[in-house]
Write a protein that holds these residues in place. Structure first.
Motif, PDB file in Angstrom:
ATOM      1  N   PRO A   6       0.822  -1.200   0.000  1.00 21.87           N
ATOM      2  CA  PRO A   6       0.000   0.000   0.000  1.00 21.87           C
ATOM      3  C   PRO A   6       0.863   1.260   0.000  1.00 21.87           C
ATOM      4  CG  PRO A   6      -0.649  -1.507   1.757  1.00 21.87           C
ATOM      5  CD  PRO A   6       0.601  -2.039   1.155  1.00 21.87           C
ATOM      6  N   VAL A   7       0.257   2.338  -0.430  1.00 21.02           N
ATOM      7  CA  VAL A   7       0.946   3.623  -0.469  1.00 21.02           C
ATOM      8  C   VAL A   7       1.427   3.982   0.930  1.00 21.02           C
ATOM      9  CG1 VAL A   7       0.608   6.078  -0.945  1.00 21.02           C
ATOM     10  CG2 VAL A   7      -0.445   4.377  -2.418  1.00 21.02           C
ATOM     11  N   SER A   8       2.660   4.456   1.033  1.00 20.06           N
ATOM     12  CA  SER A   8       3.205   4.846   2.327  1.00 20.06           C
ATOM     13  C   SER A   8       2.391   5.991   2.912  1.00 20.06           C
ATOM     14  CB  SER A   8       4.661   5.289   2.172  1.00 20.06           C
ATOM     15  OG  SER A   8       5.444   4.239   1.687  1.00 20.06           O
ATOM     16  N   VAL A   9       2.086   5.879   4.177  1.00 17.82           N
ATOM     17  CA  VAL A   9       1.290   6.896   4.855  1.00 17.82           C
ATOM     18  C   VAL A   9       2.048   8.213   4.869  1.00 17.82           C
ATOM     19  CG1 VAL A   9       0.201   7.517   7.040  1.00 17.82           C
ATOM     20  CG2 VAL A   9       0.172   5.150   6.266  1.00 17.82           C
ATOM     21  N   GLY A  10       1.377   9.264   4.460  1.00 17.00           N
ATOM     22  CA  GLY A  10       1.956  10.597   4.510  1.00 17.00           C
ATOM     23  C   GLY A  10       2.822  10.975   3.322  1.00 17.00           C
ATOM     24  N   SER A 134      10.654  11.681   3.430  1.00 16.77           N
ATOM     25  CA  SER A 134      10.108  11.286   2.133  1.00 16.77           C
ATOM     26  C   SER A 134       9.134  12.367   1.688  1.00 16.77           C
ATOM     27  CB  SER A 134       9.365   9.956   2.244  1.00 16.77           C
ATOM     28  OG  SER A 134      10.238   8.949   2.682  1.00 16.77           O
ATOM     29  N   VAL A 135       9.192  12.733   0.390  1.00 18.87           N
ATOM     30  CA  VAL A 135       8.342  13.823  -0.081  1.00 18.87           C
ATOM     31  C   VAL A 135       7.359  13.405  -1.163  1.00 18.87           C
ATOM     32  CG1 VAL A 135       9.919  15.653   0.606  1.00 18.87           C
ATOM     33  CG2 VAL A 135      10.142  14.633  -1.665  1.00 18.87           C
ATOM     34  N   ALA A 136       7.632  12.323  -1.878  1.00 22.87           N
ATOM     35  CA  ALA A 136       6.723  11.860  -2.930  1.00 22.87           C
ATOM     36  C   ALA A 136       7.115  10.443  -3.315  1.00 22.87           C
ATOM     37  CB  ALA A 136       6.794  12.775  -4.152  1.00 22.87           C
ATOM     38  N   GLN A 137       6.164   9.744  -3.893  1.00 22.97           N
ATOM     39  CA  GLN A 137       6.453   8.403  -4.395  1.00 22.97           C
ATOM     40  C   GLN A 137       5.756   8.203  -5.726  1.00 22.97           C
ATOM     41  OE1 GLN A 137       5.161   5.474  -1.620  1.00 22.97           O
ATOM     42  NE2 GLN A 137       3.056   6.186  -1.568  1.00 22.97           N
TER      43      GLN A 137
END
Length: 186
Positions: A6-10, A134-137
């Motif tokens: 799942p997408v990392s929280v935040g 982390s700023v974006a994925q």
């Protein structure tokens, strides 16, 4: 490396990006769009020189034809990778024109210092980070990853950076360059 889950929280999940070389900054600029906002990621050559081989290696090992009874050998594998890369480029060039991601003056900008690459059998996730967080994925499947690599490679050549780390199947194909330097990928 962990499996892609799942997408990392935040950490915002980029839905669309525009990748180009910014001459004044002498860096690759990735303008991204995510639900509810935009971001500008500055990717220095030094960091990209570590990222590109990891991404290329994943693609090379994610050959959908590797389990078929086909002739073996590096030359044959290189040819297959070249065909797959050219097919991704052709598909990208045939997409309808889409406006580049437009970021406002108030959009946050980050100098990316590292990219965590998470791999699964189906896709690759890149989590872009500064020294602080982390700023974006961005999650890419093989075809979209190949398309983004084509755009990145074209920006790399516009920067006149050495292409020594890129495999032959990226630059020995005589391919036409992508239509515009900031072709969005979504």
């Amino acid at each position: 490396m962990s499996a892609v889950g799942p997408v990392s929280v935040g950490t915002p999940d980029l839905q669309r990006v525009t990748t180009r070389f910014h001459e004044a900054q002498a860096r690759i600029c990735m303008s991204g769009e995510f639900p509810g906002g935009h971001v500008v990621l500055w990717l220095p050559q030094r960091m990209l020189r570590r990222l590109v081989p990891v991404v290329v290696d994943w693609l090379a090992n994610h050959d959908p034809m590797k389990d078929l009874a086909l002739p073996s050998g590096d030359l044959y594998r290189e040819a297959l990778q070249g065909f797959a890369q050219q097919a991704a480029r052709t598909q990208l060039e045939q997409l309808p024109a889409v406006a580049p991601v437009s970021v406002g003056a108030d959009s946050p900008e980050y100098l990316v210092s590292s990219v965590q690459v998470e791999r699964s059998a189906q896709c690759l996730r890149m989590v872009f980070s500064t020294a602080q967080s982390s700023v974006a994925q961005m999650v890419l499947y093989p075809q979209s990853l190949r398309q983004w690599l084509n755009i990145l490679f074209d920006a790399w050549r516009r920067a006149d950076w050495p292409v020594d780390l890129w495999p032959a199947w990226m630059h020995d194909d005589g391919a036409l360059s992508v239509k515009t330097p900031s072709e969005p990928l979504h």
